[in-house]
Design an enzyme around this catalytic site. Structure first.
Site, PDB file in Angstrom:
ATOM      1  N   GLY A   1      35.290  19.804  13.838  1.00 38.31           N
ATOM      2  CA  GLY A   1      35.110  19.605  12.374  1.00 38.31           C
ATOM      3  C   GLY A   1      34.022  20.693  11.844  1.00 38.31           C
ATOM      4  N   LYS A  59      30.498  22.236  12.252  1.00 37.77           N
ATOM      5  CA  LYS A  59      29.413  21.308  12.147  1.00 37.77           C
ATOM      6  C   LYS A  59      28.345  21.429  13.319  1.00 37.77           C
ATOM      7  CE  LYS A  59      28.056  16.694  11.233  1.00 37.77           C
ATOM      8  NZ  LYS A  59      28.485  15.482  11.132  1.00 37.77           N
ATOM      9  N   LEU A  75      34.266  16.602  20.751  1.00 42.65           N
ATOM     10  CA  LEU A  75      35.546  16.757  19.801  1.00 42.65           C
ATOM     11  C   LEU A  75      34.641  17.687  18.867  1.00 42.65           C
ATOM     12  CD1 LEU A  75      36.430  13.060  19.627  1.00 42.65           C
ATOM     13  CD2 LEU A  75      37.445  14.993  20.794  1.00 42.65           C
ATOM     14  N   LYS A 106      25.747  12.411  10.186  1.00 40.23           N
ATOM     15  CA  LYS A 106      26.679  12.709   9.344  1.00 40.23           C
ATOM     16  C   LYS A 106      26.273  13.170   7.891  1.00 40.23           C
ATOM     17  CE  LYS A 106      30.057  10.658  11.786  1.00 40.23           C
ATOM     18  NZ  LYS A 106      30.967  11.728  12.435  1.00 40.23           N
ATOM     19  N   GLY A 137      43.377  15.291  13.250  1.00 37.77           N
ATOM     20  CA  GLY A 137      42.739  14.293  13.774  1.00 37.77           C
ATOM     21  C   GLY A 137      42.504  14.450  15.333  1.00 37.77           C
ATOM     22  N   HIS A 138      41.568  13.666  15.846  1.00 33.72           N
ATOM     23  CA  HIS A 138      41.180  13.768  17.227  1.00 33.72           C
ATOM     24  C   HIS A 138      42.264  13.166  18.152  1.00 33.72           C
ATOM     25  CE1 HIS A 138      39.298  10.179  16.153  1.00 33.72           C
ATOM     26  NE2 HIS A 138      38.134  10.732  15.629  1.00 33.72           N
ATOM     27  N   ASP A 188      28.903  15.381  17.060  1.00 32.73           N
ATOM     28  CA  ASP A 188      27.645  15.268  16.237  1.00 32.73           C
ATOM     29  C   ASP A 188      27.136  13.847  16.526  1.00 32.73           C
ATOM     30  OD1 ASP A 188      29.405  13.235  15.192  1.00 32.73           O
ATOM     31  OD2 ASP A 188      29.451  14.098  13.227  1.00 32.73           O
ATOM     32  N   ASN A 217      32.200  12.524  20.030  1.00 31.55           N
ATOM     33  CA  ASN A 217      32.203  13.337  18.570  1.00 31.55           C
ATOM     34  C   ASN A 217      30.868  14.261  19.086  1.00 31.55           C
ATOM     35  OD1 ASN A 217      34.066  11.299  17.887  1.00 31.55           O
ATOM     36  ND2 ASN A 217      32.698  10.639  16.291  1.00 31.55           N
TER      37      ASN A 217
END
Ligand SMILES: *[C@@H]1O[C@H](CO)[C@@H](O)[C@H](O)[C@H]1NC(C)=O
Ligand SMILES: *[C@@H]1O[C@H](CO)[C@@H](O)[C@H](O)[C@H]1NC(C)=O
Ligand SMILES: *[C@@H]1O[C@H](CO)[C@@H](O)[C@H](O)[C@H]1NC(C)=O
Ligand SMILES: CC(=O)N[C@H]1CO[C@H](CO)[C@@H](O)[C@@H]1O
Length: 487
Positions: free
Chosen positions: A95, A106, A92, A375, A201-202, A232, A230
């Site tokens: 972001g 990101k 994903l 994060k 949103g995912h 990250d 995700n």
């Protein structure tokens, strides 16, 4: 709060849909994005009250969330390569790095030895393919915010032996909180419209993945599952035991969805959890919890696990459910105040919320090491340090650390932006024996600093603390003023 008068509501719906339609036709938003938005907007207007009835929530049955050890005990596939060939890895990647003070996606932030999240992901897949002589493709779900920059960077992998697909998730209009009308003046995503659009949103993955044709393409190539996570989360590597578990289920009891969950600690009390609801496993997010039950939701004793967002999902099942329009993901209403002070809402969904629609869905309670999200710059400090070693794109906890847990690190606001963070450390301190670190105010670290036990460094307003090169701080509180000046 979401209670509205019904007749009132109908009017609003009709008027706004009409305006929306004219507006979408005028500005030629993609038909599929428009259909998607229309659907979620309609459902949003119909919502009355909270989406869960608290009294109907049950603890999931014993065997619906299995310990990882039990899955592991079933062993590896007989032919790892054949099993891997039925898998695609989806990251994903919608972001931006805004919360860490970075422009652009990101996934392009450097996290370790100049490698970005994206680099580490590609290295993992390349390693997997090479080790097992397999063909696992990498799929990136980008958003209109991240697609251009990501594609530029992907150029450097053109000659690598890894097959990378990308697709865009949808682009929906933010709507005015009062009027419920879109705030965009036209289709542009810059200038006065910079804040008018958002990726929803995912949970949008199911629709966009199907609509872009990639779902059918992968199925045609013999892929059966996707592993979604995700980008990250540096702990989200392909796990061969879970893969084997999926592949070894009898055809009539095919597990169509696995959610990796992990034990909740006090740091994750806001994470979504799995509940039993109407005879199905369901993801319960904090946004869905009635106010009166929020403390109960956060308790570590009642809801013991949370969703890592590492998910294994059957491709034919996605196709079936998408075609039948049978995934009604709970809407997350995300209120925002834009830079100009305007209050808007954006309607979002979460990928894990679909668990209730799949057959034989289950949770697997995995070790914490599979959940290593970055994060904040405090997270970044941990993954850059000698607590972890890097091997073929995967981070593993150093064997030289004697405790199984990571230290608690709290860096103050002078460290929030990655750029500031980097200038404050001449090198990353030795943290192998650290339990707890709090840093606040104008603090810098010289080369080869080592931190042990509990270390608290506080520079009050107007003060500055330079930790000298080679310093060893063990169970220390440092405060006041400590300057090291060149002369
Ligand atoms: C394992 O699977 C691969 C790929 O499907 C195949 O080429 C190979 O022959 C299989 N090996 C064995 C020992 O069955
Ligand atoms: C994805 O979004 C980017 C940025 O808006 C755009 O340039 C690109 O054409 C889109 N890709 C597709 C396949 O629609
Ligand atoms: C770093 O500091 C430690 C003591 O904390 C010292 O033993 C070591 O020699 C230093 N290494 C370098 C490269 O300065
Ligand atoms: C899909 C993909 O990337 N496949 C590659 C995985 O690695 C093997 C061996 O290096 C390549 O032959 C595949 O093309």
């Amino acid at each position: 709060e979401s209670q509205r008068g019904t007749s009132d509501l109908k009017d609003v719906f009709i008027v706004s849909l009409l305006i929306n339609t004219i507006w979408f036709v005028l500005f030629q938003i993609s038909r599929k994005d428009f259909d998607g938005f229309k659907k979620i907007f309609h459902r949003f207007l119909q919502v009355k009250g909270p989406s869960v009835d608290w009294a109907k929530i049950n603890r999931p049955p014993e065997d619906s969330i299995q310990p990882y050890e039990k899955i592991k005990a079933k062993g590896l596939p007989d032919n790892v390569s054949a099993s891997l060939n039925k898998l695609a890895v989806v990251k994903l990647n919608g972001g931006l790095g805004t919360s860490m003070g970075c422009k652009g996606p990101k996934s392009l932030i450097s996290v370790r030895n100049e490698n970005t999240f994206l680099d580490l992901t590609v290295q993992q897949i390349e390693h997997l393919n090479k080790t097992f002589n397999a063909d696992v493709p990498l799929v990136l779900m980008n958003s209109f915010n991240t697609d251009d920059d990501t594609k530029k960077i992907l150029q450097k992998y053109k000659h690598h032996r890894v097959n990378i697909h990308t697709f865009n998730q949808s682009r929906y209009p933010r709507i005015n909180k009062e009027s419920l009308l879109p705030i965009a003046k036209n289709m542009a995503v810059s200038g006065e419209n910079a804040e008018a659009w958002y990726p929803p949103g995912h949970g949008d993955i199911y629709a966009s993945f199907s609509n872009c044709g990639l779902l059918d393409k992968l199925i045609a190539e013999g892929k059966e599952y996707i592993f979604v996570s995700n980008i990250d989360n540096l702990g989200a590597t392909v796990d061969l035991f879970i893969l084997h578990h999926l592949m070894s289920q009898p055809a009539d009891r095919r597990c169509e969805f696995i959610m990796e969950v992990t034990d909740k600690t006090r740091a994750d009390v806001k994470g979504g959890t799995l509940i039993q609801y109407d005879d199905h496993l369901r993801l319960l997010e904090i946004a869905q919890v009635p106010k009166a039950h929020v403390d109960e939701f956060k308790s570590v004793t009642k809801f013991k696990i949370f969703n890592t967002n590492n998910l294994w999902i059957s491709l034919p099942a996605i196709k079936r459910l998408h075609e039948k329009n049978a995934m009604d993901l709970e809407i997350i209403v995300n209120p925002k105040t834009l830079d100009g002070g305007l209050n808007v809402i954006q309607l979002e969904t979460a990928v894990g919320a679909a668990i209730k629609s799949f057959n034989n869905a289950m949770g697997v309670n995995v070790p914490r090491s599979r959940f290593l999200p970055v994060k904040t710059s405090s997270d970044l400090l941990l993954v850059m340090s000698n607590l972890y070693s890097l091997d073929a794109g995967s981070l593993t906890m150093s064997k030289r650390r004697e405790f199984p847990t990571t230290p608690h690190v709290k860096l103050g606001s002078s460290f929030t932006k990655v750029q500031d963070f980097l200038t404050r450390f001449e090198s990353i301190p030795d943290m192998l024996e650290l339990d707890h670190l709090t840093v606040s105010g104008d603090v810098t670290f010289g080369k080869n600093v080592s931190l042990k036990g509990t270390v608290i460094i506080i520079a009050n307003h107007g003060d500055r603390i330079d930790i000298p090169a080679g310093a060893m701080l063990e169970n220390k509180i440092v405060s006041g003023n400590l300057r090291i000046l060149d002369h």
